[in-house]
Design a protein around this motif. Structure first.
Motif: not given
Length: 135
Positions: A35, A42-43, A39-40, A92-93
């Motif tokens: 996760h 994707r950003e 997150t990292y 996140p998520g």
């Protein structure tokens, strides 16, 4: 680096956290790492094709569109692992709406493993760490 029929290039990296056949992630730790990694990435990146855990539970595979060598992503790895080892807050998520097994997640162990990888591998990385050993 793999090259497709149309000349497109894909680079695959083994992010090996733990020594094979000696250590392995628990499912909650690897799930928390997945996760945070997702997150990292994707950003920060737009050329990620895949991020997936190794079946042996010792690391992850990272697949990027483009022609990259291991040395090209060292700074990215340092930034990513620094983000993860210092992450605070809710994962996140990590909720029933977004994750099929959100209760099996351990943020503290994920952060511990990120810090271990950062200090033991990334902080003083050498060429030896950048090439997959040949058999």
């Amino acid at each position: 680096v793999l090259e497709g029929k149309m000349g497109d290039k894909v680079s695959k990296f083994d992010l090996r956290f733990l020594q094979p056949n000696v250590e392995a992630f628990g499912t909650a730790a690897i799930h928390g790492l997945e996760h945070l990694l997702a997150t990292y990435l994707r950003e920060e990146l737009d050329n990620v094709i895949d991020l997936s855990p190794m079946g042996c539970r010792t690391g992850f595979y990272l697949v990027l569109a483009g022609d990259y060598q291991s040395k090209d992503i060292v700074d990215l790895m340092k930034e990513m692992f620094d983000f993860m080892r210092n992450f605070e807050g809710e994962v996140p998520g990590a909720c029933a709406k977004d994750c099929g097994n959100y209760l099996d997640m351990n943020l503290n162990m994920a952060k511990f493993l990120c810090n271990k990888y950062y200090t033991e591998v990334l902080e003083n990385i050498t060429d030896e760490h950048l090439i997959y050993p040949q058999s």
